[in-house]
Design a protein around this motif. Structure first.
Motif, PDB file in Angstrom:
ATOM      1  N   GLN A   7     -19.116 128.438 127.304  1.00  0.00           N
ATOM      2  CA  GLN A   7     -18.159 128.200 125.973  1.00  0.00           C
ATOM      3  C   GLN A   7     -16.914 128.532 126.069  1.00  0.00           C
ATOM      4  O   GLN A   7     -16.081 128.418 125.046  1.00  0.00           O
ATOM      5  N   SER A   8     -16.337 128.832 126.939  1.00  0.00           N
ATOM      6  CA  SER A   8     -14.908 129.094 127.136  1.00  0.00           C
ATOM      7  C   SER A   8     -14.128 127.716 126.993  1.00  0.00           C
ATOM      8  O   SER A   8     -13.137 127.941 126.485  1.00  0.00           O
ATOM      9  N   ASP A   9     -14.797 126.814 127.454  1.00  0.00           N
ATOM     10  CA  ASP A   9     -14.179 125.578 127.285  1.00  0.00           C
ATOM     11  C   ASP A   9     -13.983 125.312 125.842  1.00  0.00           C
ATOM     12  O   ASP A   9     -12.768 124.543 125.434  1.00  0.00           O
ATOM     13  N   VAL A  10     -14.835 125.619 124.860  1.00  0.00           N
ATOM     14  CA  VAL A  10     -14.785 125.217 123.297  1.00  0.00           C
ATOM     15  C   VAL A  10     -13.733 126.161 122.844  1.00  0.00           C
ATOM     16  O   VAL A  10     -12.724 125.602 122.208  1.00  0.00           O
ATOM     17  N   TRP A  11     -13.295 127.420 123.317  1.00  0.00           N
ATOM     18  CA  TRP A  11     -12.274 128.088 122.749  1.00  0.00           C
ATOM     19  C   TRP A  11     -10.882 127.485 123.457  1.00  0.00           C
ATOM     20  O   TRP A  11      -9.704 127.822 122.763  1.00  0.00           O
ATOM     21  N   ILE A  12     -11.067 127.007 124.692  1.00  0.00           N
ATOM     22  CA  ILE A  12      -9.770 126.339 125.059  1.00  0.00           C
ATOM     23  C   ILE A  12      -9.238 125.302 124.282  1.00  0.00           C
ATOM     24  O   ILE A  12      -8.244 125.279 123.776  1.00  0.00           O
ATOM     25  N   TRP A  13     -10.150 124.386 123.818  1.00  0.00           N
ATOM     26  CA  TRP A  13      -9.845 123.384 122.842  1.00  0.00           C
ATOM     27  C   TRP A  13      -9.451 123.904 121.557  1.00  0.00           C
ATOM     28  O   TRP A  13      -8.382 123.325 121.096  1.00  0.00           O
ATOM     29  N   LEU A  14      -9.997 124.884 121.208  1.00  0.00           N
ATOM     30  CA  LEU A  14      -9.218 125.646 119.756  1.00  0.00           C
ATOM     31  C   LEU A  14      -7.985 125.959 120.042  1.00  0.00           C
ATOM     32  O   LEU A  14      -7.297 125.892 119.031  1.00  0.00           O
ATOM     33  N   THR A  15      -7.693 126.678 121.097  1.00  0.00           N
ATOM     34  CA  THR A  15      -6.471 127.154 121.256  1.00  0.00           C
ATOM     35  C   THR A  15      -5.365 125.919 121.426  1.00  0.00           C
ATOM     36  O   THR A  15      -4.316 126.107 120.860  1.00  0.00           O
ATOM     37  N   ILE A  16      -5.899 124.898 122.061  1.00  0.00           N
ATOM     38  CA  ILE A  16      -5.080 123.717 122.056  1.00  0.00           C
ATOM     39  C   ILE A  16      -4.823 123.028 120.523  1.00  0.00           C
ATOM     40  O   ILE A  16      -3.656 122.758 120.392  1.00  0.00           O
ATOM     41  N   MET A  17      -5.797 123.164 119.912  1.00  0.00           N
ATOM     42  CA  MET A  17      -5.698 122.799 118.387  1.00  0.00           C
ATOM     43  C   MET A  17      -4.661 123.411 117.632  1.00  0.00           C
ATOM     44  O   MET A  17      -4.282 122.830 116.561  1.00  0.00           O
ATOM     45  N   TYR A  18      -4.715 124.569 117.880  1.00  0.00           N
ATOM     46  CA  TYR A  18      -3.442 125.417 117.392  1.00  0.00           C
ATOM     47  C   TYR A  18      -2.068 124.987 117.445  1.00  0.00           C
ATOM     48  O   TYR A  18      -1.202 125.076 116.556  1.00  0.00           O
TER      49      TYR A  18
END
Length: 300
Positions: A7-18
């Motif tokens: 699930q760290s991949d999901v949070w990587i994408w959320l970080t990028i979306m910022y």
């Protein structure tokens, strides 16, 4: 080990979306407003916190790490994660105070937040976060529970020696006060909306409900995560509750991205414009992390 690493991949994408959202906040018409300055700072802190509680945590979980495995990485990441969480709590409080003053006491709001004064106010969360980084016990990762504890779990029955009382104070008092302030904000919005002509009442009431549910969601996530983290450091609790606390900690920093896109028309329209699509017309009020954005004619 298989829970946090994927699930760290999901949070990587959320970080990028910022990143694109922050570029919209930095636009001149937005950046001149104090609320956007605070939101930018909050966004940067959230991005950094996601690196600790999601990306680094996923790496450590994948390798089955304990404190003795990566002592320097875990110690430094634990210091950073704790400081960023406490810093974000004060920024969130500053944001809602800013919105309350802007709606009720614009003169006082201008006294503290007009122009570059906002940057001076933002030094308080930085100092507060640095206090937790350098003068309190950091959290330590353990693959046994897939999350971070103040007790490094090296010595049995010595957890209380590592207790972080200031962290408990922050989680129970600061986050609780922020929730009360958001409730006050919703009450103020309700009073102001009731003063608007009936012809616009339906749209205004819908927006009022939107803002209420938005703020209630964020407050609920942060409050539950805060309480769980305090309890699990003093009382033995089931693994599922520990995991829930960690996911809510992640979501507390990552959810604003989704909320901005779903409920904040100003940021959503700015992002749509940057992508080259048609812009949606907006009204005077816009939902933002449990608050209201002023238009270009609003107070700074």
């Amino acid at each position: 080990m298989g829970f946090l690493a994927p699930q760290s991949d999901v949070w990587i994408w959320l970080t990028i979306m910022y990143i694109p959202i922050l570029t919209v906040m930095f636009e001149k018409d937005h950046f001149k407003m104090s609320c956007f300055k605070i939101m930018i700072f909050l966004g940067i802190v959230d991005m950094l916190a996601l690196w600790v509680n999601s990306i680094i945590t996923g790496y450590l979980a994948f390798h089955g790490a304990v404190y003795c495995s990566y002592p320097r990485l875990i110690y430094c990441a634990g210091m950073a994660g704790l400081g960023l969480w406490c810093c974000s709590c004060i920024i969130a409080m500053s944001l809602v105070i800013n919105r309350l003053l802007d709606l009720t006491k614009p003169t006082i709001c201008a006294m503290f937040f007009s122009g570059n004064k906002t940057f001076l106010v933002m030094t308080l969360p930085i100092i507060y976060g640095l206090y937790f980084v350098f003068f309190t016990t950091p959290v330590m990762f353990s693959s046994k529970f897939m999350t971070w504890f103040f007790d490094p779990l090296i010595f049995p029955d010595r957890g209380f020696e590592y207790a972080n009382i200031p962290h408990g104070f922050n989680n129970l008092l600061v986050v609780g006060v922020t929730c009360l302030l958001y409730t006050s904000l919703c009450c103020v919005l309700g009073e102001k909306f009731n003063m608007i002509e009936d012809t616009a009442n339906s749209k205004v009431k819908n927006l009022s409900l939107q803002i209420f549910f938005q703020s209630a969601l964020i407050c609920a996530i942060n409050q539950i995560a805060s309480i769980i983290y305090v309890i699990m450091n003093f009382i033995e609790v089931p693994l599922w509750l520990i995991m829930l606390g960690h996911v809510l900690w992640q979501f507390g920093h990552g959810a604003p991205v989704l909320i901005y896109l779903a409920l904040n028309r100003t940021l959503r329209n700015g992002l749509i414009r940057r992508l080259g699509f048609r812009q949606i017309r907006i009204g005077s009020y816009n939902a933002e992390r449990g608050s209201v954005n002023p238009t270009k004619t609003g107070h700074s």
